[in-house]
Design a protein around this motif. Structure first.
Motif, PDB file in Angstrom:
ATOM      1  N   LYS A 374      32.513  39.012  58.087  1.00 15.28           N
ATOM      2  CA  LYS A 374      33.851  39.619  58.141  1.00 15.28           C
ATOM      3  C   LYS A 374      35.102  38.579  58.178  1.00 15.28           C
ATOM      4  N   ASP A 375      34.733  37.204  58.532  1.00 15.58           N
ATOM      5  CA  ASP A 375      35.736  36.252  58.431  1.00 15.58           C
ATOM      6  C   ASP A 375      35.785  35.806  57.047  1.00 15.58           C
ATOM      7  N   PHE A 376      34.713  35.559  56.188  1.00 16.11           N
ATOM      8  CA  PHE A 376      34.649  35.094  54.735  1.00 16.11           C
ATOM      9  C   PHE A 376      35.396  36.406  54.134  1.00 16.11           C
ATOM     10  N   TYR A 377      35.373  37.484  54.164  1.00 17.53           N
ATOM     11  CA  TYR A 377      35.882  38.586  53.500  1.00 17.53           C
ATOM     12  C   TYR A 377      37.551  38.557  53.742  1.00 17.53           C
ATOM     13  N   GLN A 378      38.137  38.077  54.983  1.00 21.90           N
ATOM     14  CA  GLN A 378      39.279  38.063  55.411  1.00 21.90           C
ATOM     15  C   GLN A 378      40.155  36.844  54.777  1.00 21.90           C
ATOM     16  N   ARG A 379      39.347  35.678  54.489  1.00 21.70           N
ATOM     17  CA  ARG A 379      39.772  34.465  54.120  1.00 21.70           C
ATOM     18  C   ARG A 379      40.897  34.499  52.979  1.00 21.70           C
ATOM     19  N   PRO A 380      42.212  33.871  53.031  1.00 20.93           N
ATOM     20  CA  PRO A 380      42.832  33.918  51.851  1.00 20.93           C
ATOM     21  C   PRO A 380      42.592  33.077  50.949  1.00 20.93           C
ATOM     22  N   ASP A 381      41.857  32.028  51.113  1.00 26.43           N
ATOM     23  CA  ASP A 381      41.290  31.045  50.153  1.00 26.43           C
ATOM     24  C   ASP A 381      40.100  31.423  49.477  1.00 26.43           C
ATOM     25  N   ALA A 382      39.539  32.463  49.879  1.00 25.36           N
ATOM     26  CA  ALA A 382      38.218  32.971  49.427  1.00 25.36           C
ATOM     27  C   ALA A 382      38.195  32.921  47.745  1.00 25.36           C
ATOM     28  N   MET A 383      37.421  32.684  47.191  1.00 26.02           N
ATOM     29  CA  MET A 383      37.313  32.428  45.663  1.00 26.02           C
ATOM     30  C   MET A 383      36.487  33.592  45.026  1.00 26.02           C
ATOM     31  N   HIS A 384      36.599  33.783  43.747  1.00 21.16           N
ATOM     32  CA  HIS A 384      36.393  34.892  43.198  1.00 21.16           C
ATOM     33  C   HIS A 384      35.629  34.619  41.628  1.00 21.16           C
ATOM     34  N   VAL A 385      34.510  35.038  41.408  1.00 18.52           N
ATOM     35  CA  VAL A 385      33.900  35.331  39.932  1.00 18.52           C
ATOM     36  C   VAL A 385      34.420  36.530  39.566  1.00 18.52           C
ATOM     37  N   VAL A 386      35.253  36.722  38.603  1.00 20.93           N
ATOM     38  CA  VAL A 386      35.974  38.017  38.362  1.00 20.93           C
ATOM     39  C   VAL A 386      35.155  38.603  37.177  1.00 20.93           C
ATOM     40  N   VAL A 387      34.352  39.877  37.571  1.00 22.10           N
ATOM     41  CA  VAL A 387      33.557  40.470  36.203  1.00 22.10           C
ATOM     42  C   VAL A 387      34.094  41.727  36.047  1.00 22.10           C
ATOM     43  N   ARG A 388      34.104  41.913  34.583  1.00 22.60           N
ATOM     44  CA  ARG A 388      34.871  43.154  33.945  1.00 22.60           C
ATOM     45  C   ARG A 388      33.803  44.024  33.205  1.00 22.60           C
ATOM     46  N   GLY A 389      33.551  45.273  33.666  1.00 22.78           N
ATOM     47  CA  GLY A 389      32.506  46.347  33.081  1.00 22.78           C
ATOM     48  C   GLY A 389      31.121  45.716  32.960  1.00 22.78           C
ATOM     49  N   ALA A 390      30.804  44.672  33.862  1.00 21.22           N
ATOM     50  CA  ALA A 390      29.195  44.041  33.772  1.00 21.22           C
ATOM     51  C   ALA A 390      29.015  43.371  32.519  1.00 21.22           C
ATOM     52  N   THR A 391      29.889  43.129  31.577  1.00 22.87           N
ATOM     53  CA  THR A 391      29.524  42.197  30.309  1.00 22.87           C
ATOM     54  C   THR A 391      30.469  41.216  30.108  1.00 22.87           C
ATOM     55  N   GLU A 392      31.671  40.971  30.825  1.00 25.46           N
ATOM     56  CA  GLU A 392      32.725  39.901  30.758  1.00 25.46           C
ATOM     57  C   GLU A 392      33.047  39.434  32.013  1.00 25.46           C
ATOM     58  N   VAL A 393      33.227  38.184  32.087  1.00 25.49           N
ATOM     59  CA  VAL A 393      33.630  37.397  33.218  1.00 25.49           C
ATOM     60  C   VAL A 393      35.300  36.651  32.725  1.00 25.49           C
ATOM     61  N   LEU A 394      35.804  36.336  33.933  1.00 25.80           N
ATOM     62  CA  LEU A 394      37.100  35.757  33.867  1.00 25.80           C
ATOM     63  C   LEU A 394      37.057  34.285  33.434  1.00 25.80           C
ATOM     64  N   PHE A 395      37.605  33.623  32.378  1.00 29.25           N
ATOM     65  CA  PHE A 395      37.557  32.428  32.090  1.00 29.25           C
ATOM     66  C   PHE A 395      38.888  31.801  32.337  1.00 29.25           C
ATOM     67  N   ALA A 396      38.730  30.365  32.526  1.00 35.98           N
ATOM     68  CA  ALA A 396      40.274  29.567  32.568  1.00 35.98           C
ATOM     69  C   ALA A 396      40.206  28.815  31.303  1.00 35.98           C
ATOM     70  N   THR A 397      38.969  28.325  31.088  1.00 33.99           N
ATOM     71  CA  THR A 397      39.017  27.430  29.587  1.00 33.99           C
ATOM     72  C   THR A 397      37.548  27.901  29.065  1.00 33.99           C
ATOM     73  N   SER A 398      37.489  27.346  27.904  1.00 31.92           N
ATOM     74  CA  SER A 398      36.117  27.617  27.600  1.00 31.92           C
ATOM     75  C   SER A 398      34.792  26.998  28.340  1.00 31.92           C
ATOM     76  N   LYS A 399      35.178  26.121  28.923  1.00 26.96           N
ATOM     77  CA  LYS A 399      34.132  25.384  29.845  1.00 26.96           C
ATOM     78  C   LYS A 399      34.201  25.632  31.494  1.00 26.96           C
ATOM     79  N   GLU A 400      35.287  26.587  31.850  1.00 21.62           N
ATOM     80  CA  GLU A 400      35.330  26.800  33.172  1.00 21.62           C
ATOM     81  C   GLU A 400      35.720  28.083  33.652  1.00 21.62           C
ATOM     82  N   LEU A 401      35.247  28.631  34.557  1.00 16.73           N
ATOM     83  CA  LEU A 401      35.551  30.210  35.015  1.00 16.73           C
ATOM     84  C   LEU A 401      36.828  29.997  35.565  1.00 16.73           C
TER      85      LEU A 401
END
Length: 685
Positions: A374-401
């Motif tokens: 419950k505490d983890f779900y409420q933390r504002p600094d929690a990080m996320h791997v963002v997945v779109r439609g089960a086939t794509e992920v959100l990239f920052a660069t070609s080498k990092e999410l």
């Protein structure tokens, strides 16, 4: 390389530096005595006595004297045929890539020479050396020999590795007579063919003496990465001019058909501000057909993504051989644009970094603790791997999410998406909670800098840690989408333990729990008994020219070795020797839920170990399968590293259509198990 002669004894003082790539020498030539004068900051002294009068087989005995044994590094010399000393030009190449050996007895032209090490009068110990003769250098020497052409080398940041790699190829003395390591331009004047004018010109192009040219027309059509600082761009410009001047001068002084010049930075520390990875500028000078004038035939800037000195030295040395081969392949009518410089970006992620994977803690022991979750779900600094439609992920660069924090994205997407986040673990030394956020196929990016890309084709380009995070998030979304009902009672399932487990909701008092599963699959690189050829295949989903290792699912009641033999025979008609099957490694492949287990295997041996087994493909599984020679596979790995996401059909087709590639084979890019199998086969052969 010191020119051979019939002198029976020599002694010299050698100046060395502690850093392995800094070993440099200079000498003053006399008819009967070579003395390396003014040994600046000398900490090591060698006294050498010639043990053979045969100028083709010089053997030196080394007696080491050093006031500081911790800085006692030996220098290795290679001796090959050359003009008599009286007519030799004053040049030396120090094979500093091997300078960590403490004294050595070396015989010329031996790719696997036995070294005898002596230290403080102890008994000698023998060990086998490792040849530097990579397939590219073997090809280069063979091409030069077949054309009856010669080359020389002047190198800087590679520290003698280009010369060592050439000399490691048997018979190279007919095409390569020696070269120079000029690690410090300021102090290497005596090394540069005794050409004081060349030394002045090279000093003049150093970034300290020549400010950055603000006119892009004078940059040889080179387009710098906008992320590079002005100081770094200036530094690269100086190396472009440095290698051009050096290549032209060496080709003229040594009267060779070609001269290769290299200059750059290998790491791990860099002088220009903002540099985090190595680069090298390569130039090849030579004659065009029907012309006595020496010109620059090709020039290239090679960028690495690594600051590892050893890896970068090997990369840049191989790139130098590759560039020279390209010039040779172009033939006597080579039409390289001397005003244009090609650019090559190369990844260096050959090995998984165990320390990096330790930063990701899956935290399986706390998933069922409701208060902590419950505490983890409420933390504002929690990080996320963002997945779109089960086939794509959100990239920052070609080498990092793009591991988006909750405080930055909670207003971008609907609250219902955050309610169904899946807990992946904790990240970094701060143990920051990490979730997978699943979005519909039409979801937009949270900002202008990030972008969505296909997980299957682009995740292998990520760093090992980010690749693992992308595959883990993808595995969970695929499991949740396909397992929504209990396979025991048929009741709907609800997610618990942060989305990592599900429980049926039946009203009969029976509770069934379900966890994600992975289906075991084998992938195998098959070779002939002598390992000169590899069997690679292409399936209908692969882009043109892409061939890879054979793979298939393990059936119920079947062990891995039997699955290897069965799958290979079913798909290609080739029989595998069951005793040759060797485990190599594994990789999660959640498309939809496999765990790939990788193997090497060989076909059944016969009287002819080089024999290639007949192929009879299953057309329902494969489009084609072929035996490929080792050299062709090696070249395909280099093409794949240059291009990037070769599993992406559109990228490959566009590159072929634009004329950017005209080869005959692609193999998977680094980061997938099939490529690991191929690389380990090449390395072991």
């Amino acid at each position: 390389s010191i020119p051979t002669h019939n002198t029976h004894s020599e002694s010299c003082n050698v100046r060395c530096k502690r850093v392995i790539t800094s070993c440099s020498l200079y000498k003053h030539c006399n008819t009967m005595n070579n003395t390396i004068r003014r040994p600046l900051r000398s900490s090591i002294f060698f006294s050498r006595t010639l043990q053979s009068t045969n100028p083709r087989k010089l053997v030196w005995q080394e007696n080491l004297r050093s006031s500081n044994p911790r800085t006692a590094l030996g220098c290795i010399f290679h001796f090959s045929s050359a003009p008599p000393l009286s007519s030799a030009k004053p040049y030396i190449a120090s094979n500093s890539i091997a300078a960590s050996l403490n004294g050595a007895i070396f015989e010329g032209e031996s790719t696997n020479a036995t070294h005898t090490s002596k230290r403080n009068g102890s008994k000698s110990a023998k060990r086998e050396s490792t040849s530097f003769a990579t397939p590219l250098f073997q090809s280069l020497v063979e091409r030069l020999k077949s054309n009856k052409q010669t080359c020389t080398v002047v190198e800087s940041s590679c520290g003698g590795l280009i010369s060592a790699s050439l000399m490691s190829v048997p018979g190279s003395s007919t095409v390569y007579f020696g070269g120079t390591v000029a690690y410090s331009t300021k102090r290497s004047g005596k090394l540069l063919c005794g050409d004081e004018d060349l030394h002045k010109r090279l000093l003049n192009v150093s970034p300290e003496n020549k400010p950055i040219d603000s006119n892009p027309e004078n940059w040889h059509n080179l387009h710098f990465d906008p992320m590079l600082s002005e100081e770094t761009q200036q530094y690269i410009q100086s190396k472009i001019q440095w290698t051009r001047e050096a290549a032209l001068a060496y080709c003229r002084h040594l009267d060779t058909d070609f001269a290769i010049a290299e200059g750059g930075a290998t790491g791990p520390t860099f002088r220009p501000e903002g540099m985090k990875a190595g680069f090298a500028v390569l130039a090849v000078a030579g004659h065009r057909k029907g012309s006595d004038e020496i010109e620059i035939l090709a020039q290239r800037v090679v960028y690495s993504d690594s600051a590892d000195r050893t890896d970068n030295m090997r990369l840049f040395a191989d790139s130098a051989a590759d560039l020279c081969i390209e010039v040779l392949n172009a033939g006597p009518e080579v039409s390289a644009d001397v005003n244009g410089i090609s650019t090559e970006y190369t990844q260096m992620d050959d090995e998984w970094d165990a320390t990096e994977t330790l930063l990701f803690d899956r935290s399986s022991g706390i998933r069922n603790n409701s208060e902590i979750m419950k505490d983890f779900y409420q933390r504002p600094d929690a990080m996320h791997v963002v997945v779109r439609g089960a086939t794509e992920v959100l990239f920052a660069t070609s080498k990092e999410l793009a591991l988006a924090p909750y405080k930055d994205i909670h207003g971008t997407y609907a609250t219902t998406f955050f309610d169904r986040r899946t807990f992946l673990g904790r990240l970094g030394p701060e143990q920051t909670p990490l979730f997978a956020l699943f979005l519909p196929e039409d979801a937009a990016t949270p900002d202008e800098k990030s972008y969505f890309a296909n997980t299957r084709t682009r995740a292998p380009m990520l760093t090992p840690l980010h690749n693992e995070l992308a595959l883990t998030a993808t595995a969970y979304i695929n499991w949740q989408k396909t397992h929504q009902y209990c396979n025991v009672c048929g009741s709907p399932l609800e997610l618990i333990y942060g989305g990592t487990c599900s429980k049926c909701t039946n009203k009969n008092g029976e509770t069934h729990f379900h966890w994600p599963r992975q289906d075991p699959s084998i992938i195998v690189l098959v070779t002939n008994p002598s390992s000169t050829h590899a069997l690679l295949a292409r399936s209908p989903r692969h882009p043109p020219y892409l061939y890879t290792a054979l793979a298939g699912f393990v059936e119920a009641g079947e062990n891995m070795e039997c699955a290897v033999a069965r799958e290979v025979y079913e798909e290609s008609g080739v029989a595998v020797d069951g005793n040759s099957v060797e485990y190599v490694g594994s990789q999660s492949w959640p498309f939809p839920r496999s765990c790939m287990i990788g193997f090497h295997a060989k076909t059944h041996s016969s009287r002819n170990v080089d024999e290639l087994a007949a192929i009879n493909i299953d057309p329902d599984e494969l489009v084609d399968a072929k035996w490929f020679e080792k050299e062709d596979v090696y070249q395909a790995t280099r093409d794949a590293d240059t291009m990037g996401a070769v599993m992406e059909r559109k990228l490959v087709e566009e590159r072929i259509a634009s004329g950017g590639w005209n080869g005959k084979l692609f193999v998977p890019s680094k980061g997938v198990l099939a490529r690991t199998l191929i690389d380990k086969w090449l390395e072991s052969n």
